[in-house]
Design an enzyme around this catalytic site. Structure first.
Site, mmCIF file in Angstrom:
data_model
loop_
_atom_site.group_PDB
_atom_site.id
_atom_site.type_symbol
_atom_site.label_atom_id
_atom_site.label_comp_id
_atom_site.label_asym_id
_atom_site.label_seq_id
_atom_site.Cartn_x
_atom_site.Cartn_y
_atom_site.Cartn_z
ATOM 1 N N LYS A 74 0.803 -1.236 0.000
ATOM 2 C CA LYS A 74 0.000 0.000 0.000
ATOM 3 C C LYS A 74 0.834 1.285 0.000
ATOM 4 C CE LYS A 74 -4.239 -1.654 2.163
ATOM 5 N NZ LYS A 74 -5.256 -1.362 3.178
ATOM 6 N N ASP A 110 -10.117 3.118 2.385
ATOM 7 C CA ASP A 110 -10.369 2.473 3.690
ATOM 8 C C ASP A 110 -11.014 3.464 4.637
ATOM 9 O OD1 ASP A 110 -9.260 0.023 3.036
ATOM 10 O OD2 ASP A 110 -7.232 0.687 3.555
#
Ligand code: ATR
Length: 463
Positions: A74, A110
Site C-alpha cells: 500500500k 479504507d
C-alpha cells in the site's frame, strides 16, 4: 461468478495486487456489483510477490482500468503513481488506483469506507470525543478520518505508548497545515486509560486483539466502556469480537468491520466507474459477504408443535451450527415466562419484544439455527427481518398432527381451552389465519406430518 463465456474482447479488467491475495473478498464485492449493474467488467486478484512498482506500471500498459492494492504494497506503489489524493497522502498509504490519461491516481478508500459505514449507521464524528484503541496502520487511518470529519478530542490508547505518540505528532503536524481541522489527538498508554475524561464517546477498536481465539481486551475494566455511546471494531472475523461482546453486555450499539470492508470496495468501484452505488445494492453485497464469511443462518418458522425446537437442535448438531430459540431467549432476557408476559403485559408487548429481539439477531448472529415463536411471522417487519437474517424454512404440520403434538402441553397461552374439541377448533382457525404469513416469510416449505425428526432434518439439508 462470471463465466468465461461472458468475457469477450471488450470486457474491462479491474484487479487487486497484494501478497497474499488468496483469501481476498474483493472479487466477490466487485463482480457482484458489475453483475447487478450489467457492467462488462471483471475483477481478478494478482499476487505480486515483489516489485509492486513494476507491476503497477505493467498493469497500466495492459490497460487495466482500476486496481486495489493490499498488504504489503500500500505504501510502496505510491512511487508508481502520477498523482495522489491529499487524504491518502496524509495516511501514507493507497488502496485504490484510478486510471487517468497520464497514469494511475492513488486514493485511500479504507478511511472514507469507515466514514460511510458510520454515516449509514447514523453516526457523525463532528464535535465528538473519540477513543481509538491501538496505534498501527489502521488506527492512523481512523485518526485521520476523525480529524477530517471534525472530531474534537481523539484519545489514542496503545500498549506501546511511543507508537501512539508518533501517530499523534505526525498527524497533528499535517493537521496544522490543513484548513478547517480543529481536533486534537491525545496519545496515551493503555494503562493510563483512567485519564480519559468521562464524556460520552465513540470507541473504535483498531488493535489485532480479537482475531484469535482466547484474545482479551486492551483494557479490561468494565467502567471504561460505560462511556461508549457506540463502538466500531475494525475486525470482522469473528463476527462478534471480545470488544463487541463487552459493549453488547451493556446494551451499547456496535458494529464489526465488515461494513468498512464493504464501503471501501464500493467507494473504489464508484471512483473507477463514476457510478454511484445505491443502498439496496450495498445491502445485497453485504449479505453475500456475510454468507461467504460467516455461513448462513437457518430460521425455522411454523405453528406451535411443528417441531421447530426439536428439529432445530438436531439440525444444528448435524451441521455443527449453533442453536437459538427466540422464545427461550426472550424469556431469559425478561426473567419470566412467555405465559407471564402475555398475562401481565398482553400480546402486543410480547410481539414488540420479538421485533426488538429480531433486530438484534440480524446484527449479531451467524451460522446459527434459529427456532422462532409461532406468531413471529404475523408482523410484516418481522418477516422482513427474518429474511434478512437467514434462510427461512416453514415446518408445516396439519391441524390434526398439531393437535396430537400439543394437547398435553400447558405452556402455550394462546391454546388455553376447556376441551379437546375446543382446542382442535382453535388450532384449525389459527392455522388458517397464519398460513399466508408463514408462506410470505419462508423460502422453503418442509411437510412434517408422519415424519421423524431425522427425516425432517435430512429434508432441510437436501433443500
Ligand atoms: P494494523 O496495521 O492492522 O493496524 P499493526 O500495525 O500490526 O496492524 O497494529 C496492531 C495493533 O494491535 C497495535 O496497536 C498493537 O499494539 P503495539 O503497538 O503495542 O504493538 C496492537 N496489539 C497487537 N497485539 C496486542 C496485544 N497482545 N496486546 C495489546 N495490543 C496489541
Amino acid at each position: 461468478m462470471r463465466t468465461q463465456q461472458k468475457i469477450t474482447g471488450t470486457t474491462g479488467v479491474l484487479g487487486l495486487i497484494g501478497n497474499p491475495v488468496r483469501h481476498t473478498l474483493s472479487p466477490l464485492i466487485h463482480n457482484t456489483i458489475s453483475e447487478e449493474l450489467g457492467k462488462d467488467l471483471v475483477y481478478v486478484p494478482f499476487q505480486a510477490e515483489e516489485d509492486p512498482v513494476t507491476a503497477v506500471r505493467g498493469a497500466y500498459h495492459l490497460g487495466i482500468q482500476g486496481l486495489n492494492v493490499t498488504v504489503p504494497h500500500k505504501t510502496a506503489v505510491m512511487e508508481a503513481l502520477k498523482e495522489i489524493d491529499p487524504a491518502a497522502k496524509m495516511i501514507g498509504a493507497v488502496n485504490t488506483l484510478v486510471r487517468t490519461e497520464q497514469g494511475y491516481k492513488g486514493y485511500n478508500t479504507d478511511m472514507p469506507g469507515l466514514g460511510r459505514a458510520l454515516k449509514r449507521r447514523g453516526i457523525s464524528l463532528r464535535n465528538q470525543q473519540l477513543v481509538v484503541l491501538g496505534a498501527g496502520g489502521a488506527s492512523r487511518a481512523v485518526c485521520t478520518l476523525a480529524l477530517l470529519e471534525g472530531a474534537k478530542e481523539i484519545y489514542l490508547l496503545n500498549r506501546t505508548k511511543e507508537r501512539a505518540e508518533k501517530i499523534a505528532s505526525e498527524l497533528m503536524d499535517t493537521a496544522a497545515r490543513t484548513k478547517g481541522v480543529v481536533g486534537r489527538i491525545l496519545p496515551l498508554s493503555a494503562s493510563e486509560y483512567e485519564s480519559v475524561p468521562r464524556n460520552p464517546s465513540i470507541f473504535v477498536q483498531c488493535t489485532s486483539l480479537g482475531l484469535h481465539e482466547g484474545d482479551g481486551l486492551l483494557i479490561e475494566d468494565d467502567n471504561f466502556y460505560h462511556m461508549a455511546e457506540y463502538g466500531f471494531d475494525l475486525i470482522y472475523n469473528p463476527a462478534v469480537t471480545p470488544f463487541m461482546k463487552k459493549l453488547q453486555g451493556f446494551m451499547i450499539p456496535c458494529d464489526n468491520g465488515l461494513t468498512m470492508l464493504l464501503y471501501q470496495g464500493i467507494i473504489a468501484y464508484e471512483l473507477w466507474t463514476k457510478e454511484s452505488i445505491p443502498d439496496p445494492l450495498a445491502d445485497l453485497v453485504l449479505n453475500r459477504l456475510e454468507r461467504q464469511i460467516y455461513g448462513e443462518n437457518i430460521i425455522l418458522v411454523g405453528y406451535m408443535g411443528s417441531g421447530k425446537s426439536t428439529v432445530g437442535q438436531a439440525l444444528a448438531k448435524e451441521r455443527g451450527m449453533r442453536f437459538l430459540d427466540t422464545d427461550a431467549a426472550i424469556e431469559e432476557a425478561e426473567g419470566c415466562s412467555i405465559r407471564e408476559i402475555f398475562e401481565e403485559r398482553g400480546e402486543k408487548a410480547f410481539r414488540d419484544l420479538e421485533t426488538e429481539y429480531l433486530r438484534r439477531l440480524k446484527a449479531t448472529t451467524v451460522n446459527t439455527v434459529i427456532a422462532t415463536g409461532g406468531g413471529i411471522v404475523l408482523r410484516n417487519e418481522n418477516r422482513e427481518l427474518l429474511k434478512r437474517t437467514g434462510r427461512v424454512i416453514w415446518l408445516k404440520a396439519s391441524a390434526e398432527e398439531t393437535l396430537s403434538r400439543v394437547k398435553s402441553d400447558t405452556g402455550r397461552p394462546l391454546l388455553d381451552s376447556a376441551s379437546e374439541a375446543e382446542l382442535a377448533g382453535k388450532i384449525e382457525r389459527m392455522l388458517r389465519e397464519r398460513t399466508p404469513a408463514y408462506g410470505a416469510a419462508a423460502s422453503d416449505i418442509i411437510e412434517t406430518d408422519g415424519k421423524t425428526v431425522p427425516e425432517i432434518v435430512r429434508g432441510i439439508i437436501k433443500e
